[in-house]
Design an enzyme around this catalytic site. Structure first.
Site, short mmCIF file in Angstrom:
data_model
loop_
_atom_site.label_atom_id
_atom_site.label_comp_id
_atom_site.label_asym_id
_atom_site.label_seq_id
_atom_site.Cartn_x
_atom_site.Cartn_y
_atom_site.Cartn_z
N LEU A 70 0.82 -1.22 0.00
CA LEU A 70 0.00 0.00 0.00
C LEU A 70 0.85 1.27 0.00
CD1 LEU A 70 -3.00 -0.91 2.36
CD2 LEU A 70 -3.00 -0.72 -0.14
N ARG A 71 2.15 1.17 0.25
CA ARG A 71 3.12 2.28 0.13
C ARG A 71 2.96 3.40 1.16
NH1 ARG A 71 6.22 -1.03 -2.56
NH2 ARG A 71 5.79 -1.28 -4.78
N ASN A 101 7.19 -3.25 3.81
CA ASN A 101 8.32 -2.48 3.28
C ASN A 101 7.94 -1.04 2.93
OD1 ASN A 101 6.80 -3.34 1.08
ND2 ASN A 101 8.56 -3.62 -0.27
N ASN A 284 9.50 -9.34 -9.57
CA ASN A 284 10.36 -10.25 -8.82
C ASN A 284 9.52 -11.12 -7.90
OD1 ASN A 284 12.63 -11.43 -7.75
ND2 ASN A 284 12.90 -9.86 -6.18
N ASP A 311 0.20 -9.49 -5.11
CA ASP A 311 1.49 -8.80 -4.98
C ASP A 311 1.40 -7.41 -5.63
OD1 ASP A 311 4.04 -8.24 -4.19
OD2 ASP A 311 5.03 -9.71 -5.45
ZN ZN Z 1 8.13 -10.66 -2.50
ZN ZN Z 2 5.39 -8.33 -2.45
#
Ligand code: ZN
Ligand code: ZN
Length: 432
Positions: A70-71, A101, A284, A311
């Protein structure tokens, strides 16, 4: 807002309660009040009732995406909790789990709380996922207990692997004490360094540095071995290769406590999408070969893969509209997951029940959260899918703040036309 909503004449699919029948569903005060079969008379209905005819449509438990970026906090130009959950609702999701992250990293109760405060007014339920290691540095474990108390439902260093096997072992043991799920981003990073796409003939001919499939499989193998050894529960994110699914299939057979997810792009696209250097085909793990794609579909069919998760990884043009090897990894996925997963049904790979398990029941069960079924008295998290509706994805219709999708311009079939979260309509393409 109406007092009550009556969803009538739909095909109600609720795998947990073994229901697949035509009927109606009455919602009052945000909860499922009653479920009727097509033959039953609903009796006197409440006043101020919003009645919606869902002939030909599927009424399923609210979809849950257990892998979303969601940043917020930190990169609100890419996505916010508000915009991301709006995109989720538009895609048919009533709940999402958001990865840690962010900036700062969600490795503490204060960040977990901040996310939940912002999510209180969001368009979908938000379940924060905390970090495994402090700052995602892979050195020391974050406070799982504190984050769980604050509302985190799982932990992961997603975006990065946990390279230190002893740290991963301790994480599994620590997480099992706190009854919190470990999610593994399986990547052996010494093999993926500077890689831009799947390693093979195409990467060589394009002059791009490759990422070999074994980079994923080595870590899948390690984490399965750790789960076996410790007896602790493990969830594997975004599985993309044939050998990974073979390893998971064997592990499940011997009783390893593992579950696994894949993303729609891995059963839809292949590395051939990279051929025109389209950075929206860069992710990725990378898009793989046709053989890998076939193996992922087979694993979805036979239950080796439990969950379809997007993702969803928003990036702005600054990160994507540059040279291929410099571009950021990832694509948005919330607004295309339903039609891409629906294609598995349309092509006869899975039935409707299995589709709902992959997108709702299983993520609810694995995360240990509410939802995933349509029981009477349950909060009304409901998704309505129109199996006939097809549409061309247009950039201007995307609600996510970022538009990095390889499916812009594609004709897609099977669409979420109505989403309810706690009885509130969060998305509606059916005129009332
Ligand atoms: Zn990942
Ligand atoms: Zn991810």
């Amino acid at each position: 807002m109406p007092q009550a909503i009556f969803l009538k004449n739909g095909r109600i699919i609720d795998p947990v309660n073994k229901v697949d029948k035509k009927g109606g569903l009455l919602i009052e005060k945000g909860r499922i009040k009653a479920i009727f079969t097509a033959r039953q008379k609903p009796g006197p209905l409440p006043k101020n009732l919003l009645s919606i005819d869902l002939r030909g449509k599927w009424v399923v438990p609210g979809l849950i995406d257990m892998h979303v970026h969601l940043r917020e906090p930190g990169e609100e130009h890419k996505e916010t909790i508000a915009s991301g959950t709006m995109a989720a609702a538009a895609g048919g999701f009533s709940a999402v789990a958001c990865m840690p992250n962010t900036i700062p990293v969600n490795d503490s109760q204060s960040v977990t709380r901040l996310i939940l405060e912002k999510a209180a007014s969001a368009h979908a339920r938000v379940y924060p996922v905390g970090a495994i290691s402090k700052g995602l540095q892979g050195i020391s474990l974050a406070e799982f207990g504190e984050m769980k108390k604050a509302g985190a439902v799982a932990v992961t260093d997603d975006g990065r692997p946990v390279m230190d096997s002893q740290l991963m072992r301790r994480a599994l043991e620590y997480a099992s004490n706190y009854k919190i799920l470990i999610i593994s981003h399986s990547e052996e990073s010494s093999l993926t360094r500077n890689g831009a796409m799947n390693e093979g003939f195409i990467s060589t001919s394009m002059g791009l540095k490759g990422i070999p499939h074994i980079a994923e499989e080595i870590m899948v193998y390690r984490d399965l071995a750790l789960a076996d050894y410790t007896g602790c529960r493990l969830h594997l994110a975004h599985i993309s290769t044939r050998e990974s699914v073979n390893l998971i299939r064997q592990a499940k057979k011997r009783g390893c406590p593992v579950t696994a997810e894949t993303a729609p792009h891995y059963f839809t696209l292949t590395e051939e999408s990279v051929k025109d250097y389209n950075t929206n085909a860069k992710m990725n793990p990378p898009l793989r070969t046709r053989e890998d794609r076939a193996a992922i579909i087979a694993a979805i069919k036979d239950g080796t893969i439990d969950v379809i998760a997007t993702d969803h990884a928003p990036h702005s043009v600054l990160e994507k509209d540059i040279e291929f090897d410099q571009a950021a990894n990832g694509i948005i996925g919330l607004e295309t997951a339903v039609p891409l997963a629906f294609a598995l049904f349309r092509k006869g790979h899975i039935n409707a029940t299995r589709l709902v398990e992959l997108l709702s029941c299983n993520p609810a069960r694995i995360l240990g959260i509410r939802g995933g079924s349509l029981g009477i008295g349950a909060e009304a998290d409901i998704t309505v899918i129109d199996p006939e509706q097809n549409f061309v994805l247009q950039e201007q219709d995307i609600l996510s703040l970022s538009k990095n999708s390889p499916f812009i311009g594609s004709r897609l079939q099977g669409r979420a036309v109505l989403t309810l979260c706690g009885g509130k309509i969060t998305h509606n393409l059916i005129s009332p």
